[in-house]
Design an enzyme around this catalytic site. Structure first.
Site, PDB file in Angstrom:
ATOM      1  N   ASN A  42      13.195  30.351 -10.597  1.00 33.27           N
ATOM      2  CA  ASN A  42      14.284  29.879 -11.457  1.00 33.27           C
ATOM      3  C   ASN A  42      15.256  31.040 -11.674  1.00 33.27           C
ATOM      4  O   ASN A  42      15.046  31.887 -12.545  1.00 33.27           O
ATOM      5  CB  ASN A  42      13.675  29.398 -12.787  1.00 33.27           C
TER       6      ASN A  42
ATOM      7  N   ARG B  29      14.683  26.009  -8.855  1.00 34.88           N
ATOM      8  CA  ARG B  29      15.439  25.245  -9.845  1.00 34.88           C
ATOM      9  C   ARG B  29      16.925  25.499  -9.605  1.00 34.88           C
ATOM     10  O   ARG B  29      17.360  26.651  -9.505  1.00 34.88           O
ATOM     11  CB  ARG B  29      15.069  25.694 -11.252  1.00 34.88           C
TER      12      ARG B  29
ATOM     13  N   HIS C 139      19.177  19.407 -18.008  1.00 32.19           N
ATOM     14  CA  HIS C 139      17.786  19.213 -18.462  1.00 32.19           C
ATOM     15  C   HIS C 139      17.117  18.036 -17.750  1.00 32.19           C
ATOM     16  O   HIS C 139      16.117  17.483 -18.241  1.00 32.19           O
ATOM     17  CB  HIS C 139      17.702  18.973 -19.992  1.00 32.19           C
TER      18      HIS C 139
ATOM     19  N   ARG D 123      25.926  27.577 -28.611  1.00 37.09           N
ATOM     20  CA  ARG D 123      27.020  26.691 -28.176  1.00 37.09           C
ATOM     21  C   ARG D 123      27.396  25.731 -29.299  1.00 37.09           C
ATOM     22  O   ARG D 123      26.525  25.258 -30.037  1.00 37.09           O
ATOM     23  CB  ARG D 123      26.616  25.879 -26.946  1.00 37.09           C
TER      24      ARG D 123
ATOM     25  N   GLU E  66       8.781  21.895 -16.858  1.00 39.13           N
ATOM     26  CA  GLU E  66       9.708  21.805 -15.725  1.00 39.13           C
ATOM     27  C   GLU E  66       9.108  22.436 -14.463  1.00 39.13           C
ATOM     28  O   GLU E  66       9.343  21.955 -13.360  1.00 39.13           O
ATOM     29  CB  GLU E  66      11.039  22.478 -16.091  1.00 39.13           C
TER      30      GLU E  66
END
Ligand code: ADP
Length: 394
Positions: free
Chosen positions: A9, A88, A177, A237, A380
């Site tokens: 990843n 990923r 996601h 964010r 994941e």
């Protein structure tokens, strides 16, 4: 040793990796290279409860993969067991609606969508090219965060801006996601087989946070957009707001629009409101000591999450399950309770005692709830390993 899969990843300044065996069910080894691009980057390996860190002289993604290969070369039993590598990938644009075996044309197509993920896509491509070079003959697979949401209807993914902008530049909602949501849908189906015919709301709440509506196993709405900035308030964010603010901030502060965007991406959210931290646990500790701003930040986070869940539910035939996942969703009983507090009109209620537990897979609704409420830890890496195994065995 059974066949194993290396999961890579590559983030903008980090590289996380894991080696999974037993059909993805066991983690043999995991680790992270962080502060890539800086002078003091380190590579850490964790195996059997032991941690080992090395200094990365050349702090690049390329050197990190090279050091992982070197480390594995000293442990030939693991190296020889590798049958596939899963990467990923954050953004697959409209090109990728599922995971694929990597070849040069796949890498070219990922490069084509790089303008939507300018920090991540170049890192992914370096990671893939180096892995292909250093692990010759081992098939590699790309797993996209956007792919699960390619089932969204045009009414959901289009922005109400001139159609020419979509046609010419592919400006639309993509959502992220997706690998986590696909895992949650699959895991929920193991727990409740009927859920594949039902309506499921999922809140993936971590430092990055989003919601997803899954109707009969397919994503029908999600809160993140063309980039992960849209939707929920997050660690740093802002989530959705009036787009005019971008130019107001730039003008008022005398900064460029790119710098104003940086404010919205890196200095807003929980951090911006609390003026303390982007970290939920730190804010809960501060709130317990009476910090009102930390409480305000957490309550705003929860209220906005509830609003997005309700909005996503408009794409479901019924609301049968609500799932919390991600670091905050799995662990913060305060945030879960504050979200469900806003959802009484939808007959969603949780049991206070069950909600005080954390981290394990369980249902936490109270008797009066019409909706099953779940905590399901996401995985994941497992999903990436399973996709890799599936594609290399075809
Ligand atoms: P990401 O993968 O998006 O970086 P994670 O899913 O790891 O983020 O979630 C990180 C968030 O989870 C942080 O805000 C952290 O404070 C929160 N978190 C982790 N453990 C706890 C806990 N025990 N209580 C409250 N929040 C927690």
């Amino acid at each position: 040793m059974s066949d194993s899969i290396l999961v890579i990843n590559c983030g903008s300044s980090s590289l996380k990796f894991a080696v999974l065996c037993d059909e993805g069910q066991s983690v043999l080894l995991e680790g992270i290279a962080d502060r890539l691009g800086y002078t003091n980057s380190t590579l850490t390996f964790k195996k059997d409860g032991n941690k080992e860190s090395i200094h990365l002289k050349e702090g690049t993604h390329k050197s990190a993969v090279a050091e992982i290969k070197k480390w594995l070369s000293d442990r030939p039993a693991i190296l020889d067991s590798l049958t596939g590598i899963g990467h990923r990938v954050v953004h697959g644009g409209e090109t990728f609606s599922q995971s694929v075996l990597i070849d040069q044309s796949v890498i070219d197509d990922i490069a084509e969508c790089a303008n939507f993920a300018p920090l991540h896509s170049p890192a992914h491509i370096i990671g893939m090219n180096v892995a292909i070079e250093l692990f010759p003959g081992i098939p590699q697979v790309a797993v996209f965060d956007t792919a699960f949401h390619q089932t969204l209807a045009a009414e959901q993914y289009l922005y109400p801006i001139p159609m020419a902008l979509y046609r010419q530049h592919h400006f639309r909602k993509y959502g992220f996601h997706g690998t986590s949501y696909r895992y949650i849908s699959r895991r929920l189906a193991e727990l409740e087989p009927n859920s594949l015919q039902q309506g499921v709301l999922v809140a993936h709440l971590g430092n990055g946070a989003s919601t997803c509506a899954i109707n009969k196993g397919q994503s029908t709405d999600t809160s993140m957009g063309i980039t992960p900035l849209e939707g929920l308030m997050m660690g740093t964010r802002c989530g959705s707001l009036d787009p005019s603010l971008l130019s107001f901030i730039a003008e008022a502060e005398g900064i460029s629009s790119a710098d104003a965007l940086d404010v919205l991406n890196k200095k807003s959210g929980l951090l911006g409101i609390s003026e303390l931290s982007n970290d939920c646990r730190t804010l809960e500790e501060a709130m317990a000591l009476g910090n009102e701003q930390a409480k305000l930040a957490l309550d705003m986070f929860a209220i906005r999450t509830a609003k997005y869940l309700v909005s996503a539910a408009t794409t479901l035939d019924s609301i049968d399950h609500l799932v919390f996942t991600g670091g905050i969703g799995e662990n913060s009983s305060y945030v879960r309770a504050a979200i469900c507090q806003q959802l009484k009109a939808f007959n969603i209620y949780i049991d206070g005692d069950k909600n005080s537990l954390r981290g394990a897979t369980m249902s936490i609704e109270s008797k009066q709830s019409h909706v099953k409420v779940w905590i399901i830890p996401t995985n994941e890496e497992l999903m990436i390993a399973l996709d890799t195994i599936h594609l290399i065995r075809q």
